[in-house]
Design an enzyme around this catalytic site. Structure first.
Site, short mmCIF file in Angstrom:
data_model
loop_
_atom_site.label_atom_id
_atom_site.label_comp_id
_atom_site.label_asym_id
_atom_site.label_seq_id
_atom_site.Cartn_x
_atom_site.Cartn_y
_atom_site.Cartn_z
N HIS A 1 0.40 -1.28 0.29
CA HIS A 1 0.25 0.43 0.21
C HIS A 1 1.00 1.12 0.11
O HIS A 1 0.47 2.57 -0.72
CB HIS A 1 -1.04 -0.17 0.95
CG HIS A 1 -1.64 1.02 1.57
ND1 HIS A 1 -1.70 2.75 1.58
CD2 HIS A 1 -3.13 1.15 1.17
CE1 HIS A 1 -2.52 2.79 1.34
NE2 HIS A 1 -3.64 2.22 1.26
N ARG B 1 -3.00 3.54 5.99
CA ARG B 1 -1.84 4.71 5.65
C ARG B 1 -2.88 5.41 4.67
O ARG B 1 -3.89 5.36 4.35
CB ARG B 1 -1.03 3.45 5.01
CG ARG B 1 -0.04 2.65 5.02
CD ARG B 1 0.34 2.25 4.45
NE ARG B 1 1.35 1.07 5.33
CZ ARG B 1 2.49 1.17 5.92
NH1 ARG B 1 3.42 2.89 5.64
NH2 ARG B 1 3.18 -0.02 6.22
N PRO C 1 -5.67 -3.71 1.80
CA PRO C 1 -4.84 -4.63 2.56
C PRO C 1 -3.41 -3.91 2.41
O PRO C 1 -2.98 -3.37 1.92
CB PRO C 1 -4.83 -6.67 1.44
CG PRO C 1 -5.08 -5.91 0.22
CD PRO C 1 -6.48 -4.21 0.53
N GLU C 2 -2.59 -4.68 3.18
CA GLU C 2 -1.57 -3.75 3.45
C GLU C 2 -0.77 -3.87 1.87
O GLU C 2 0.62 -2.82 2.11
CB GLU C 2 -0.16 -4.42 4.65
CG GLU C 2 -0.85 -3.32 6.13
CD GLU C 2 -0.64 -2.21 5.65
OE1 GLU C 2 0.94 -2.07 5.38
OE2 GLU C 2 -0.83 -1.12 6.29
N PHE C 3 -0.93 -4.94 1.16
CA PHE C 3 -0.60 -5.52 -0.06
C PHE C 3 -0.77 -6.18 -0.88
O PHE C 3 -1.72 -7.06 0.02
CB PHE C 3 0.96 -5.89 0.29
CG PHE C 3 1.45 -7.02 1.42
CD1 PHE C 3 1.74 -8.26 0.31
CD2 PHE C 3 1.83 -7.46 2.21
CE1 PHE C 3 1.75 -9.49 0.89
CE2 PHE C 3 2.09 -8.37 3.28
CZ PHE C 3 1.93 -9.26 2.09
#
Length: 125
Positions: free
Chosen positions: A23, A100, A75-77
């Protein structure tokens, strides 16, 4: 790199390309747009147009990282499938979620610079 119309920044692990995008990389949309609008050769130069296109494309991918999930949270990634059938990216498990701001920053910058209300709408969603 791209997967079915999506642009992403992959990770380089030694000599191996890992088709995952954090992200955090979503700040690149705004960065490329700012680079295009401040290019010494002007916004109409080929380099500036390339950078602006990249900025818009990665911001679209980052928007999709939110829009495709029922919670509306990214999601974070994500991992990109190089040979997609129905799904071009999937959620990768991360031990935390950091809320983020990178996508919102890119949406703000693109809306401000281009005047295109699409980026404001994506932010509202």
């Amino acid at each position: 790199h791209g997967a079915v119309g999506l642009t992403y920044v992959a990770d380089l692990q030694g000599s191996r390309l890992d088709h995952k995008m954090d992200h955090l990389a979503c700040f690149m949309g705004g960065l490329w747009a700012l680079g295009a609008y401040t290019n010494p050769d002007g916004l109409e130069s080929p380099r500036a147009q390339r950078d602006l296109a990249h900025g818009k494309a990665i911001t679209y991918t980052c928007y999709q990282m939110y829009a495709r999930f029922p919670t509306g949270l990214s999601p974070e990634f994500v991992r990109f499938d190089r040979n997609p059938k129905d799904v071009d990216f999937s959620i990768a498990q991360a031990p935390s979620y950091l809320l983020r701001p990178e996508v919102v920053e890119s949406l703000f910058i693109l809306n401000y610079l281009t005047g295109d209300p699409l980026y404001r709408e994506w932010g509202w969603e």
